[in-house]
Design an enzyme around this catalytic site. Structure first.
Site, PDB file in Angstrom:
ATOM      1  N   ASP A 272       0.879  -1.161   0.000  1.00 44.00           N
ATOM      2  CA  ASP A 272       0.000   0.000   0.000  1.00 44.00           C
ATOM      3  C   ASP A 272       0.925   1.221   0.000  1.00 44.00           C
ATOM      4  O   ASP A 272       2.120   1.122   0.312  1.00 44.00           O
ATOM      5  CB  ASP A 272      -0.950  -0.012   1.210  1.00 44.00           C
TER       6      ASP A 272
HETATM    7  C1  BGC Z   1      -4.887   3.343   0.015  1.00 43.61           C
HETATM    8  C2  BGC Z   1      -4.878   2.331  -1.111  1.00 43.61           C
HETATM    9  C3  BGC Z   1      -4.712   3.055  -2.423  1.00 43.61           C
HETATM   10  C4  BGC Z   1      -3.453   3.891  -2.380  1.00 43.61           C
HETATM   11  C5  BGC Z   1      -3.195   4.645  -3.665  1.00 43.61           C
HETATM   12  C6  BGC Z   1      -3.704   4.281  -0.043  1.00 43.61           C
HETATM   13  O1  BGC Z   1      -3.840   5.325   0.860  1.00 43.61           O
HETATM   14  O2  BGC Z   1      -4.914   2.689   1.254  1.00 43.61           O
HETATM   15  O3  BGC Z   1      -6.058   1.578  -1.098  1.00 43.61           O
HETATM   16  O4  BGC Z   1      -4.679   2.151  -3.485  1.00 43.61           O
HETATM   17  O5  BGC Z   1      -3.547   4.822  -1.334  1.00 43.61           O
HETATM   18  O6  BGC Z   1      -4.146   5.616  -3.846  1.00 43.61           O
END
Ligand code: BGC
Length: 832
Positions: free
Chosen positions: A246
């Site tokens: 993530d």
């Molecule tokens: C989220 C993810 C997301 C990523 C990119 C993170 O803050 O938890 O689910 O894909 O950001 O936007």
């Protein structure tokens, strides 16, 4: 499917064999936040024609661009209980991502699973049950990947609340002392039977990528948890694709690499955007040159990143012709090459390609309609008919109209209008929104009714008068939540409570005082407390709708007026008391190291209510229709005799990932030439100087305890195939029943199969969902619903022997219209 991966690996290996270490590193490391058009961009390998790979949210539509469809949320899809429609939504999503030039779509979300009713991101997933999440998650993956886009299933695992998911995010309310992210402490049985379950389904469906979560799992960060990534995911579940962190969830360089992380995004450490500093990039290059990380591990990462493109039906690697045609960082058509960095020459940034289609529209509207759950319809006041004396309609509530701040509110953090989604990375820029008022008014006008609307939710003088005048009042209320990086009205991602927002309770009570036929539409991200008014006589009908995307109002009006017959089912339990739900942990504890013990074990949602005999307000799987269905003639046919233990898996996955000739010319590790001008904040794989030396034989890096650089030679009993032991998917029984539409409207019916397992070895919940089938019937028509019971559907996970076991004893099967309303039941006796 296993064969497909084998072939894809062979092809990917040939490419990786041609790559230098820095070229491979380039695939593994994001170029940095804003350093590329997408939310995540890998480096490229121009020599072999591989462009920067584009990773983009998300699960409900393409994020950060325009001319795309805002599809209904995962929770809405869950409410439809419709596998076929879910697959088509996956296809529509894949097609739109593809048209925008996205290579890897960040979705679906199957974690959080919804353990906590107030959890900020529950609406992204398909509902609070592992079986439901698994079936619909897998259908979504298949749909997306059938369009040539790689699906990234997120978040592995335990991200059940937003509070404390990342240290840097919590600098408010005295939480700034937080030292480490929250640790989700999950027991082995719950891990297998609940939290990993949907991931197993998506892996079996061929998912090319999985995102590891921000939180810690059992006190080790998920993205460096070797037991989770190397063992459970890659060995036991046989996952063949790549694990991506993530955004900023990577905390160590060497350890995360050895623990099974394959790609780091967006490249830098969390909140160190634009620093250009990465735990991988040049550091990974150095670690491979000095043998701290075996080159075979880097090869494995690169092969895993390329193989999914060759495993999906389209079977090609992206080329320079498949580049993104939008920028996540500006909506202007032209701008600097790196808008986020304000750097580079002026170039076209957005082509505003219209990715929408009739196909998308149809799917989005059908899902929105089918997602609506009819909770109450006393006196059959719905559907609305002039014949019943309804000539004067009042529409009220903030949720019925447009948000004063507009439909395009960044990451959907505006909450004073129609709810199209929760907020955060899964939100989509609305192309437009059909509001409930707009759609209701249109239908009312067509029928010669008079219609009024008030968005006033605080001053009741006028509202009271309007209610008194109306034959029927429709009040649209709701609640929102989202991702932890956005705070809305004191809610830090998770909801602070389960109350209705925008003064919903008071508004309903006022209107129901004045209007004898008050209809409430609850449009929310999850369970809300409806106890203050649900039993009021004048509240004659209640609908529940999860976030429905751009067609929210259209779908609601279609159901209210009977153009669509509601067939949605609750994908979670609606409790009478907040105390029946698992609370959000908001205290960082004395050690500044919050611990979240998943004490509910396998007793998620309805399983807990059933076990403790707690009466919910509306149970999981509940939902009424305008017509009437009857079920009869249950048949249970044994297809294959069950065995207590799984057979030893015949074949083994993963395949070996070694490359023949590793290219490691130290010159490759350096910047291409001395006057190379790096883009600010851009992460390159190169080293600045040539102080690279190989370790002597006797000064080898000591791997962490338990780490073995060699691939395991034999699978665990639970493993051996995609998603686990292939025999887990053997069909053991076929169950079917006859459904008849006994009423006067055409309608959809969701037959649900629940199983009560025996407790010979271990106790289990009174009922576990193990099948659902949706059929549509004309009045008087009958059809058979069918369910396949797989080996895994009858298993418990035995923590002692580390096996899936079918216990001997009696299995009771319930075919029903909700988790509590049993229409038919039967038994299977195994081995006694
Ligand atoms: C989220 C993810 C997301 C990523 C990119 C993170 O803050 O938890 O689910 O894909 O950001 O936007």
């Amino acid at each position: 499917m296993d064969r497909i991966w084998q072939k894809a690996y062979d092809k990917a290996r040939k490419l990786v064999e041609k790559m230098s270490i820095t070229e491979k590193v380039n695939l593994t490391t994001g170029t940095g936040w804003g350093s590329g058009p997408c939310i995540g961009n890998t480096g490229s390998v121009p020599r072999l024609g591989i462009p920067e790979l584009c990773l983009q949210d998300g699960p409900n539509g393409v994020r950060f661009t325009d001319f795309v469809t805002h599809f209904p949320s995962g929770l809405a899809v869950g409410s439809t209980f419709n596998k076929g429609l879910t697959y088509l939504r996956g296809k529509a999503l894949g097609r739109e991502h593809s048209k925008k030039g996205v290579h890897i779509m960040l979705g679906p979300t199957v974690g959080p699973i919804g353990l906590k009713a107030a959890g900020g991101r529950n609406w992204e997933g398909f509902g609070t049950d592992p079986y439901l999440q698994g079936v619909l998650g897998a259908a979504t993956v298949e749909g997306i990947q059938d369009e040539g886009v790689i699906s990234c299933v997120r978040h592995l695992v335990g991200n059940e609340q937003e509070h404390f998911r990342q240290v840097g995010e919590w600098d408010d309310e005295g939480w700034d002392k937080l030292r480490r992210s929250l640790s989700a402490n999950i027991g082995d049985r719950a891990m297998h039977e609940v939290y990993l379950w949907p991931f197993a389904d998506t892996i079996r469906a061929g998912a090319g990528s999985i995102m590891c979560a921000y939180n810690q799992l059992n006190n080790t960060y998920a993205c460096e948890n070797s037991y989770l990534l190397n063992y459970l995911l890659k060995e036991e579940l046989g996952f063949q694709g790549f694990v991506v962190s993530d955004w900023g969830a990577q905390h160590t360089g060497v350890y995360s690499a050895l623990a099974g992380l394959d790609m780091t995004m967006p490249g830098e450490l969390f909140d160190d955007w634009l620093s250009g500093k990465s735990l991988w990039g040049p550091l990974l290059t150095r670690a491979v040159y000095n043998q701290t990380i075996p080159q075979s591990r880097l090869n494995d990462m690169a092969i895993r990143i390329l193989a999914p493109f060759l495993a999906v039906e389209a079977c090609f690697l992206p080329t320079d012709d498949d580049l993104p045609n939008f920028s996540s960082w500006t909506h202007h058509t032209f701008g600097q090459q790196y808008p986020y960095q304000h750097y580079g020459p002026i170039k076209q940034q957005n082509w505003h390609v219209d990715a929408r289609s009739k196909f998308s529209d149809d799917i989005a509207l059908n899902i929105a309609r089918e997602a609506i759950v009819l909770l109450k319809n006393d006196g059959h006041n719905l559907p609305i008919a002039k014949a019943d004396g309804i000539r004067r309609i009042l529409v009220a509530g903030a949720g019925a109209g447009p948000d004063p701040k507009g439909f395009k509110c960044k990451d959907q953090r505006c909450v004073e209008g129609t709810l199209t989604s929760g907020w955060g990375s899964a939100a989509v820029t609305n192309p437009y929104v059909v509001t409930p008022f707009e759609a209701i008014a249109e239908k009312a006008r067509e029928q010669g009714m008079v219609v009024d609307y008030t968005s006033d939710v605080w001053e009741f003088e006028n509202v009271d008068e309007l209610s008194d005048y109306a034959d029927m009042a429709i009040v649209v209320v709701g609640a929102s939540s989202g991702e932890g990086y956005i705070e809305v009205d004191g809610n830090f991602g998770d909801r602070n409570n389960l109350s209705l927002w925008n003064n919903g309770d008071e508004l309903i009570c006022h209107i129901a005082e004045g209007c004898r036929k008050t209809v409430v539409v609850v449009n929310s991200v999850g369970p809300v407390n409806i106890e203050k008014w649900i039993e009021m006589d004048n509240v004659v009908a209640v609908l529940y709708a999860a976030p429905l995307g751009q067609f929210a109002g259209q779908a609601i009006a279609d159901v209210l007026f009977g153009d669509a017959n509601p067939s949605g089912k609750l994908p979670f339990t609606l409790a009478r008391k907040k105390s029946h739900y698992v609370p959000i942990i908001t205290d960082i504890s004395e050690r500044d190291d919050p611990q979240d013990n998943f004490d509910r074990d396998i007793y998620l949602d309805y399983r807990f209510f059933d076990k403790h005999n707690i009466r919910p307000r509306y149970e999981f799987g509940y939902g009424l229709s305008y017509t009437n269905f009857v079920l009869c003639d249950l048949k249970i046919v044994e297809v294959c005799p069950p065995s207590e233990y799984l057979p030893y898996p015949e074949e083994y996955l993963p395949v070996y990932n070694t490359c023949e000739d590793d290219v490691c010319d130290p010159e490759d590790a350096l910047f291409p030439h001395e006057d190379f001008a790096p883009v600010p904040g851009f992460i390159y794989p190169y080293l600045y100087n040539d102080n690279i030396r190989s370790l002597e034989e006797d000064e080898c890096f000591e791997y962490p305890k338990g780490y073995n650089p060699d691939q395991p030679a034999s699978p665990p009993l639970a493993g051996g195939g995609l998603g686990g032991n292939p025999a887990l998917w053997d069909v053991l029984y076929e169950v079917s029943a006859e459904v008849k539409n006994d009423g006067k409207y055409k309608g959809g019916y969701v037959a649900q199969l629940y199983i009560e397992l025996p407790s010979t070895l271990l106790p289990s919940p009174p009922k576990i969902l193990r099948g659902f089938d949706k059929v549509f019937l004309e009045p008087g028509e009958s059809k058979r619903v069918t369910f396949e019971i797989l080996h895994r559907d009858l298993c418990i996970w035995d923590t002692l022997s580390q096996q899936w076991i079918i216990q001997t004893g009696t299995y009771t099967l319930y075919v029903s219209s909700s988790s509590r309303k049993v229409e038919l039941s039967g038994e299977i006796d195994i081995g006694c």
